[in-house]
Structure formats: structure tokens, C-alpha cells
Design a protein around this motif. Structure first.
Motif: not given
Lengths: 284, 308
Positions: A24, A28, A212, A216, A259, A262-263, A266, A273-274, B112-117, B179
Motif C-alpha cells: 500500500t 507513495y 474532499l 476530488n 494530495v 487533503v492528507a 485528514f 472522517f471515518i 485506508f490511506s489511498p482513499q484520501l488521494m 489499491w
């Protein structure tokens, strides 16, 4: 199961999770390093370019040149646009949906059930069905290529009314509203002083998901806005790709710039958020 | 009566509060919705140029092989993501559900992080990562020797440097969305697992149920409502896929329309070619498919409630 067996299982589980976490995270790492590399170094190494620096890495080959080139192209205008569109949408959508949700949940008047029914019905209308007639409408109203044309259709989502109606029903007791009225509160102060603080978790979650969502959002600005100076990051970055297709450094830098805000937002507001994401789901 | 004044003032207040929403909703949802029905019976060359064609749009639509290709691609993507993504999301949720697991908060955040992009930016990243020569994927496969292995197994030299975006579009779309969405769906399943009755699990353990027995007889039944909801949500989202293939394939459908989806087909007809009428007809077909799916889900949920 013996204790030893359990321990082995635990290690296998951790090994799998760590492996998936790496899968994952690697994109990045690749993205950030790529945004610092020069064009030639893309073919010499997946990640850091080789050289004579510490660990055999050419640290001196990394630079912020791609970011400089990006802002020389005026990318900051699109960044500002994105902030403006997202913040405006989040603010107005929250106010409008909270007001509507509250009235539909707690006020008695003729037509209330009909409106509630229509709002719930609107939830099943796929937004893609409204693209063509919506575009024609904006053309008729002379709102194409304006911020109004982008924002007005997006600041009254039926989904938000539904969420706030649920939140008010769940967390605002009738007795409290009556008590406030007996104490001489006007209907306005009942809403702003009593109701809004009680649904604060929903306000936080909803503002964040709307922000968000707009950040997006690609298809609305793509259709509504034509002038490059008005476009948000989502559209600008797609066009950047069209023009500078093989300039990996520039494109990765643009992605990082798009990005990062926003990151950061978050990480700051993670919990809300969750809970906002799952607020549409059935509980229990 | 003295309360008459208060009541009417409250009614006025109600309508003042409702007004912004109602006006925007009527103008930007209800009116376009009605117009979309009229538009679907017209041909246009850009906005404001309607020519009545009756049911011809729908006739053209069902006889257009490109439309069927778009339907096929979209369903392959939707089912692909369903059968790849959701089982993995569920397994991840099960693994992270144990409160004793160390680092579960961090794992949850990472997955969960890819969702933020966001989809658009993930699409750009995906387009760069799956790029043929300098992309992360091909360079990593090469470094790990997997390319050579694939060439050896298939006997096809093309695997030396697979052209993901041109030759394997659907697989690439499914992998990127895996992903992006697996952690998002995991969050729903984690929430659902919270509702599993602990005493039932203990009772099952006392009755001698193994992990599989507990999964089948205790966990599955209590996760089922959320699972059907997640499946529906995932299907609705997948069938409206647009940004990812649009950006990966640079606004075309790819070679031989290999990556064309229903919404891309709608966009091309409505906004590249200017036929908003034909685009509305496509919009209605898509809407009917989505509503049909939602009705099936409601039926299934009802059936579950009756059985419970």
C-alpha cells in the motif's frame, strides 16, 4: 490450539499485514521520490538514483526543480481554486442541509411529508443522468464557465439533508426544544444555539466529506469550466498530463501538491472522517 | 387562540429555512430530471439545438456495438472489483478486528490511506506507475525477475515489458481500484464486525465450533446486512466508473475501445460530439440498471428480515 501454535499464527498474520502495508505504501514513496528526480534518473533506478553520495545514492541528483517548473506554469492558481471551491461547497452545503434536515425532522407544517419523500426519492437518481440536462440548463442560465455554475448545483445535496434529518432525530430531544422556546428563544436561536451544537459530530463529518468530495470532483468542473485559470487541481492535472505526457517529474510533483493539503487535513481530523464515511451505513 | 400567532410564525420560519434547499433542488435536480426525459427523445448539436427524434436514440443505442462493448467492459470491471476487492476487504477487517492485535490502528490507517488521494489523483499516479518504460510496476517486475518468468511460462516476449495501459486495460483498472478501495470497504466491514454478539461467539466456542464454524454460523449472519449494503454501494460506484479510465486512456476508449465504460460513452456522445439527447438516453439506461440493482438489494434485505 496450543500456545506455540497460536504464537506462530500471530507471526504469520503480522507478516501478511506488514507485506500488504508495504504494497500500500510503496506507491507513495515512489511518487515522492519521483517528484524530486530529474528526467534521466527515471530509467536508472526505480527509487533513488545511484551516485557517489552516502549508501551509493546520488543525493545531489534530487532537487525541487520539478516543483519550481510546476509553479512557473501557474499551478498555484489551480491550488487556490480548489481550496476556494471545496471550502465554499463544504460551508454552504452544511448550512443548507442542516437547516433543511432540522425543519424536516422537527417542524410540523403542510407539505412536510411530501418534501421528505421527494428528498429520499432523489437519493436514487444517479448524478450521471443529470449531466446532459444540467449542462443545457447552465447554458440557458448563462452560467457556463462561472464559479456559480459549478457551485450552485452542488451546495444542496439531498444526501446531506437525509444525513442531518437522521442526526437531528437521533440526538435532539423535543423536550429540549420546548424548554428553549419557553425560555424565550426565537426559532433562529433554537436552531443556532440548541440544535447545531447537538449535531456537531455530523457537522464535522459532513463538512469534511463535502470538502474532499469537491476537492476530488472531476466531472463537474470538467464540464462546466473552460477557462484554465478557473479550473481546480483535478482538471488542471489531467490537462497537464495531456500536454507533458512524459514529464514524469512534473506530473508526480503536481500529484504531490494536489494530495498533500487533503492528507494533512485528514490526519488532523481523522476520527470525524471515518465516522462520517460510515454514517450512511446501517448501525447495529 | 394565543398560540395561533406562534404557530404561523413557526410555519413561516420553516419555509424560510427550507427555501434555499428547495429552490436549488427544484432548479438543479427536479428540472434537469424532467428535462432529461424530453432530451432523450431529441437529437442536439450542442445545447439549445433540439430536434425531435422520438425513440430513435434508444434504437440507435441498442444497435451500436460500441454501446454493448461499454456495457460489457463496465460489468467486467464491476464484477471484477466485487469478487477481488470485497473478499480481501472482509479478510482484512477480520484480521484487524481483534483488539489484542498490536498496531491495528496503524494498519487501518495505512490500508485506508489511498482513499484520501481521491480518484483523479490516484488515476494520475496509476497512469504513471503502470507506464510501460519508466513506471513503478514494470521496473519492479523487472527487478524481481517476474517478467522473465512470465516470458518463460507464456513463451510470449511481450511480457518482457507489458503495455498495461494499452493491452491489459481492464486488469489495470481493477488493480488500481483494488489499491484505492480495499481499505474503504474494510472500514465498513470493521464497523459491521463490531455488532457481532460476543456472547454468541463464546457460546459457539463452548459448543466446540472451530474458527470456520464461528465464521459461518455467527459472523456471516450478523455481517450480512452491511455486506449487502457494501455490495450495492460498490456496484453502483463501479457501474458509474469514469475518471479512472478517462485519465488512464487520455479521454479515449483505448485501443479497440478496450477500456470504454458506460459513463465514458455518455461523456463522449454528450460533450465531445455535442449530442445531449443521445447522452440523456444513455443516462436513462444506466439509471434503470442502477435502480434495478437497488430494488434487488431491497428485496434481498426484506427476505433476510423475514427469515430472521
Amino acid at each position: 490450539m496450543s500456545a506455540g501454535q497460536r504464537k506462530i499464527n500471530k507471526w504469520i498474520l503480522h507478516a501478511i499485514l506488514v507485506l500488504l502495508a508495504i504494497v500500500t505504501l510503496v506507491p507513495y514513496v515512489w511518487l515522492i521520490i519521483a517528484s524530486l528526480k530529474g528526467q534521466d534518473d527515471f530509467f536508472s533506478a526505480i527509487f533513488l538514483p545511484p551516485g557517489d553520495g552516502a549508501f551509493g545514492i546520488g543525493w545531489d541528483k534530487l532537487s525541487l526543480d520539478n516543483y519550481r517548473a510546476l509553479f512557473d506554469l501557474g499551478f498555484e492558481v489551480n491550488l487556490i481554486n480548489s481550496v476556494f471551491y471545496s471550502a465554499t461547497t463544504a460551508l454552504f452545503a452544511t448550512l443548507i442541509c442542516a437547516a433543511t434536515g432540522f425543519v424536516l425532522a422537527k417542524h410540523q407544517f403542510r407539505g412536510r411529508n411530501l418534501i421528505t419523500l421527494v428528498v429520499l426519492g432523489a437519493l436514487i437518481v444517479p448524478p450521471t443522468l443529470l449531466l446532459a440536462p444540467g449542462y443545457e440548463l447552465l447554458y440557458d442560465l448563462n452560467l457556463l464557465d462561472t464559479s456559480w455554475g459549478l457551485l450552485l448545483p452542488l451546495i444542496a445535496p439531498a444526501f446531506g439533508v437525509f444525513l442531518f434529518r437522521q442526526a437531528v432525530i437521533q440526538s435532539v430531544p423535543d423536550e429540549l426544544l420546548e424548554a428553549a422556546r419557553i425560555d424565550g428563544c426565537s426559532e433562529w436561536s433554537v436552531f443556532f444555539i440548541v440544535v447545531l451544537p447537538l449535531v456537531r459530530p455530523m457537522i464535522g463529518a459532513f463538512m469534511l466529506i463535502t470538502f474532499l468530495g469537491m476537492w476530488n470532483n472531476f466531472i463537474s468542473p470538467q464540464i462546466v469550466l473552460q477557462t484554465a485559470d478557473k479550473q481546480p487541481l483535478s482538471v488542471a492535472i489531467a490537462q497537464l498530463r495531456g500536454v507533458y505526457k512524459t514529464d514524469y517529474g512534473l506530473l508526480t510533483a503536481a500529484t504531490v501538491v494536489s494530495v498533500l493539503p487533503v492528507a494533512a487535513l485528514f490526519l488532523f481530523l481523522q476520527k470525524q472522517f471515518i465516522s462520517g464515511l460510515t454514517s450512511g451505513a446501517v448501525k447495529g | 387562540m394565543s398560540t395561533g400567532g406562534v404557530d404561523s410564525r413557526r410555519v413561516v420560519f420553516s419555509w424560510v429555512m427550507l427555501a434555499p434547499f428547495l429552490v436549488l433542488f427544484l432548479v438543479f435536480v427536479v428540472y434537469p430530471l424532467i428535462q432529461s426525459a424530453f432530451l432523450a427523445a431529441n437529437q442536439t448539436f450542442g445545447p439549445g439545438t433540439r430536434t425531435f427524434v422520438g425513440t430513435k436514440n434508444f434504437e440507435l443505442l441498442i444497435s451500436d456495438p460500441v454501446f454493448w462493448k461499454a456495457i460489457r467492459n463496465t460489468f467486467i470491471y464491476a464484477l471484477g472489483s466485487l469478487f477481488v476487492q470485497l473478499p480481501i476487504a472482509f479478510l482484512l477487517a477480520l484480521a484487524l478486528n481483534s483488539p489484542k492485535l498490536r498496531g491495528r490502528g496503524i494498519y487501518r490507517l495505512i490500508f485506508f490511506s489511498p482513499q484520501l488521494m481521491g480518484l483523479v489523483f490516484v488515476s494520475i499516479l496509476g497512469a504513471l506507475a503502470f507506464e510501460k518504460r519508466a513506471g513503478l510496476i514494470n521496473q519492479a517486475l523487472d527487478a524481481a525477475g517476474i517478467n522473465d518468468l512470465l516470458v518463460w511460462v507464456t513463451g510470449n516476449d511481450a511480457w518482457l515489458e507489458p503495455d498495461w495501459l494499452q493491452q491489459h486495460v481492464m486488469a489495470t483498472l481493477i488493480l488500481i481500484s483494488l489499491w484505492l478501495y480495499v481499505g474503504f470497504n474494510m472500514i465498513y466491514f470493521l464497523a459491521a464486525l463490531q455488532s457481532v454478539d460476543k456472547s454468541l461467539l463464546e457460546a459457539a466456542e463452548i459448543d466446540g465450533a472451530g474458527p470456520w464454524g464461528k465464521l459461518r454460523h455467527v459472523i456471516f449472519p450478523s455481517v450480512k446486512p452491511v455486506a449487502t449494503f457494501v455490495i450495492l454501494l460498490s456496484m453502483i460506484g463501479s457501474l458509474q466508473l469514469f475518471e479512472l479510465p478517462y485519465i488512464l486512456l487520455e479521454s479515449s476508449g483505448g485501443p479497440d475501445n478496450k477500456g470504454l465504460t458506460i459513463v465514458m460513452y455518455l461523456y463522449q456522445n454528450g460533450f465531445d460530439l455535442g449530442d445531449l439527447g443521445f447522452a440523456s438516453a444513455i443516462g436513462w439506461v444506466l439509471a434503470l440498471i442502477l435502480i434495478g440493482l437497488a430494488l434487488v438489494q431491497v428485496k434481498l434485505t426484506r427476505a433476510q428480515e423475514v427469515n430472521a
